[in-house]
Write a protein that holds these residues in place. Structure first.
Motif, PDB file in Angstrom:
ATOM      1  N   GLN A  48     -17.396   3.623  -5.700  1.00  0.00           N
ATOM      2  CA  GLN A  48     -17.705   2.459  -6.525  1.00  0.00           C
ATOM      3  C   GLN A  48     -17.628   2.819  -7.998  1.00  0.00           C
ATOM      4  N   GLU A  49     -17.169   1.868  -8.783  1.00  0.00           N
ATOM      5  CA  GLU A  49     -17.102   2.045 -10.224  1.00  0.00           C
ATOM      6  C   GLU A  49     -18.452   2.517 -10.768  1.00  0.00           C
ATOM      7  N   GLY A  50     -18.423   3.546 -11.618  1.00  0.00           N
ATOM      8  CA  GLY A  50     -19.646   4.096 -12.189  1.00  0.00           C
ATOM      9  C   GLY A  50     -20.138   5.339 -11.470  1.00  0.00           C
ATOM     10  N   ASP A  51     -19.631   5.564 -10.235  1.00  0.00           N
ATOM     11  CA  ASP A  51     -19.981   6.772  -9.493  1.00  0.00           C
ATOM     12  C   ASP A  51     -18.918   7.846  -9.722  1.00  0.00           C
ATOM     13  N   VAL A  52     -19.296   9.093  -9.517  1.00  0.00           N
ATOM     14  CA  VAL A  52     -18.336  10.191  -9.599  1.00  0.00           C
ATOM     15  C   VAL A  52     -17.596  10.296  -8.267  1.00  0.00           C
ATOM     16  N   CYS A  53     -16.278  10.432  -8.333  1.00  0.00           N
ATOM     17  CA  CYS A  53     -15.478  10.618  -7.117  1.00  0.00           C
ATOM     18  C   CYS A  53     -15.658  12.054  -6.633  1.00  0.00           C
ATOM     19  N   THR A  54     -16.310  12.220  -5.500  1.00  0.00           N
ATOM     20  CA  THR A  54     -16.655  13.564  -5.010  1.00  0.00           C
ATOM     21  C   THR A  54     -15.765  14.035  -3.871  1.00  0.00           C
ATOM     22  N   GLN A  55     -14.901  13.157  -3.353  1.00  0.00           N
ATOM     23  CA  GLN A  55     -14.109  13.507  -2.177  1.00  0.00           C
ATOM     24  C   GLN A  55     -12.646  13.135  -2.358  1.00  0.00           C
ATOM     25  N   MET A  56     -11.772  13.959  -1.786  1.00  0.00           N
ATOM     26  CA  MET A  56     -10.359  13.616  -1.649  1.00  0.00           C
ATOM     27  C   MET A  56     -10.169  13.186  -0.197  1.00  0.00           C
ATOM     28  N   LEU A  57      -9.539  12.026   0.007  1.00  0.00           N
ATOM     29  CA  LEU A  57      -9.480  11.429   1.334  1.00  0.00           C
ATOM     30  C   LEU A  57      -8.062  11.426   1.899  1.00  0.00           C
ATOM     31  N   PHE A  58      -7.943  11.842   3.156  1.00  0.00           N
ATOM     32  CA  PHE A  58      -6.695  11.766   3.910  1.00  0.00           C
ATOM     33  C   PHE A  58      -6.924  10.765   5.037  1.00  0.00           C
ATOM     34  N   VAL A  59      -6.097   9.722   5.096  1.00  0.00           N
ATOM     35  CA  VAL A  59      -6.316   8.659   6.075  1.00  0.00           C
ATOM     36  C   VAL A  59      -5.710   9.028   7.428  1.00  0.00           C
ATOM     37  N   HIS A  76      -7.276  -5.860  -9.610  1.00  0.00           N
ATOM     38  CA  HIS A  76      -5.978  -5.225  -9.833  1.00  0.00           C
ATOM     39  C   HIS A  76      -5.886  -4.003  -8.914  1.00  0.00           C
ATOM     40  N   ILE A  77      -5.037  -4.088  -7.893  1.00  0.00           N
ATOM     41  CA  ILE A  77      -4.918  -2.998  -6.916  1.00  0.00           C
ATOM     42  C   ILE A  77      -3.907  -1.970  -7.395  1.00  0.00           C
ATOM     43  N   LEU A  78      -4.354  -0.721  -7.492  1.00  0.00           N
ATOM     44  CA  LEU A  78      -3.484   0.363  -7.934  1.00  0.00           C
ATOM     45  C   LEU A  78      -2.739   1.009  -6.778  1.00  0.00           C
ATOM     46  N   GLN A  79      -3.409   1.103  -5.621  1.00  0.00           N
ATOM     47  CA  GLN A  79      -2.830   1.872  -4.520  1.00  0.00           C
ATOM     48  C   GLN A  79      -3.405   1.424  -3.193  1.00  0.00           C
ATOM     49  N   PHE A  80      -2.570   1.465  -2.160  1.00  0.00           N
ATOM     50  CA  PHE A  80      -3.012   1.355  -0.775  1.00  0.00           C
ATOM     51  C   PHE A  80      -2.824   2.728  -0.127  1.00  0.00           C
ATOM     52  N   ALA A  81      -3.668   3.050   0.821  1.00  0.00           N
ATOM     53  CA  ALA A  81      -3.516   4.309   1.565  1.00  0.00           C
ATOM     54  C   ALA A  81      -3.775   4.041   3.036  1.00  0.00           C
ATOM     55  N   ALA A  82      -2.719   4.152   3.836  1.00  0.00           N
ATOM     56  CA  ALA A  82      -2.844   4.004   5.286  1.00  0.00           C
ATOM     57  C   ALA A  82      -2.603   5.369   5.925  1.00  0.00           C
ATOM     58  N   GLU A  83      -2.234   5.391   7.179  1.00  0.00           N
ATOM     59  CA  GLU A  83      -2.104   6.638   7.929  1.00  0.00           C
ATOM     60  C   GLU A  83      -1.210   7.653   7.213  1.00  0.00           C
ATOM     61  N   ASN A  84      -1.721   8.889   7.113  1.00  0.00           N
ATOM     62  CA  ASN A  84      -1.013  10.023   6.504  1.00  0.00           C
ATOM     63  C   ASN A  84      -0.832   9.901   4.993  1.00  0.00           C
ATOM     64  N   TYR A  85      -1.648   9.069   4.361  1.00  0.00           N
ATOM     65  CA  TYR A  85      -1.659   8.962   2.898  1.00  0.00           C
ATOM     66  C   TYR A  85      -2.969   9.531   2.347  1.00  0.00           C
ATOM     67  N   TRP A  86      -2.900   9.987   1.092  1.00  0.00           N
ATOM     68  CA  TRP A  86      -4.084  10.492   0.384  1.00  0.00           C
ATOM     69  C   TRP A  86      -4.548   9.461  -0.634  1.00  0.00           C
ATOM     70  N   ILE A  87      -5.860   9.486  -0.942  1.00  0.00           N
ATOM     71  CA  ILE A  87      -6.362   8.599  -1.983  1.00  0.00           C
ATOM     72  C   ILE A  87      -7.632   9.183  -2.594  1.00  0.00           C
ATOM     73  N   ASN A  88      -7.733   9.102  -3.902  1.00  0.00           N
ATOM     74  CA  ASN A  88      -8.969   9.369  -4.642  1.00  0.00           C
ATOM     75  C   ASN A  88      -8.704   9.092  -6.122  1.00  0.00           C
ATOM     76  N   ASP A  89      -9.785   9.038  -6.912  1.00  0.00           N
ATOM     77  CA  ASP A  89      -9.634   8.949  -8.365  1.00  0.00           C
ATOM     78  C   ASP A  89      -9.537  10.385  -8.857  1.00  0.00           C
ATOM     79  N   LEU A  90      -8.325  10.845  -9.091  1.00  0.00           N
ATOM     80  CA  LEU A  90      -8.085  12.250  -9.403  1.00  0.00           C
ATOM     81  C   LEU A  90      -8.811  12.682 -10.676  1.00  0.00           C
ATOM     82  N   GLY A  91      -8.829  11.807 -11.691  1.00  0.00           N
ATOM     83  CA  GLY A  91      -9.485  12.146 -12.946  1.00  0.00           C
ATOM     84  C   GLY A  91     -10.967  12.365 -12.773  1.00  0.00           C
ATOM     85  N   SER A  92     -11.636  11.445 -12.081  1.00  0.00           N
ATOM     86  CA  SER A  92     -13.071  11.567 -11.836  1.00  0.00           C
ATOM     87  C   SER A  92     -13.370  12.763 -10.938  1.00  0.00           C
TER      88      SER A  92
END
Length: 202
Positions: A48-59, A76-92
């Motif tokens: 959630q916005e305002g929290d620190v991104c603590t995990q890198m996720l593999f779907v 405003h959607i930046l990215q979708f991540a389905a099977e075999n995709y990665w997602i996280n806020d890399l900067g945070s």
């Protein structure tokens, strides 16, 4: 929540890594020890916005989206991540500063996640993964540049075709509103665009 079958959940990730660079037994055991399964129910936040991104996720199964809500309440959607995709806020994730983004589940979604400290452990104990994740970050950067260029120089129709190329497996799993939000157009405009393309094919 954790999925019941840990071993089954890990197989897609081990296969993913092995397709990039073959892993030995010790490296597979390290992945098993440092990645942890997690179930996100539909509409549940992974970040959630305002929290620190603590995990890198593999779907492993399901679909997540990363998005920003502006002051007007528009999504405003930046990215979708389905099977075999990665997602996280890399900067945070790397700076440990609060995120300006949200990540939530569009479906019940099983992921394998790794914390920043465990990722450093992975790099230290198996340097091969440093190369793997460097390639992942480079690919993400290239995709981001391409997306930014499209947003300033491509028509909505061209952006839609790019979406179909990037996410062909999601066309029937996402709502028209979600696709329109990713493209930066209204659902009504997307509907007209789809009708136009459908008539061109017939």
């Amino acid at each position: 929540m954790k999925p019941d079958n840990l071993e089954t959940s890990l197989e897609p990730l081990l296969n993913y890594f092995s397709r990039l660079i073959p892993l030995n037994k010790e490296e597979k055991e390290l992945v098993t020890a440092l990645f942890h399964p997690r179930l996100y129910r539909k509409r549940q936040y992974a970040l959630q916005e305002g929290d620190v991104c603590t995990q890198m996720l593999f779907v492993v199964r399901g679909c997540l989206r990363m998005y920003k809500i502006d002051e007007g309440g528009n999504t405003h959607i930046l990215q979708f991540a389905a099977e075999n995709y990665w997602i996280n806020d890399l900067g945070s994730f790397h700076t440990e500063k609060p995120s300006a983004l949200n990540i939530d589940a569009l479906e019940d979604t099983v992921v394998l996640q790794i914390s920043h400290s465990n990722l450093i452990t992975l790099y230290t104990e198996a340097p091969k993964f440093h190369r793997i994740f460097r390639v992942l970050v480079e690919n993400s950067y290239v995709s981001l540049q391409k997306r930014l260029l499209q947003n300033i120089s491509s028509t909505a129709e061209e952006r839609y075709h790019s979406f179909l190329e990037l996410y062909p497996h999601l066309v029937n799993r996402l709502s028209q509103t979600q696709i329109a939000s990713y493209l930066g157009i209204t659902p009504e405009f997307l509907s007209r665009l789809r009708n136009k393309l459908s008539k061109q094919k017939s």
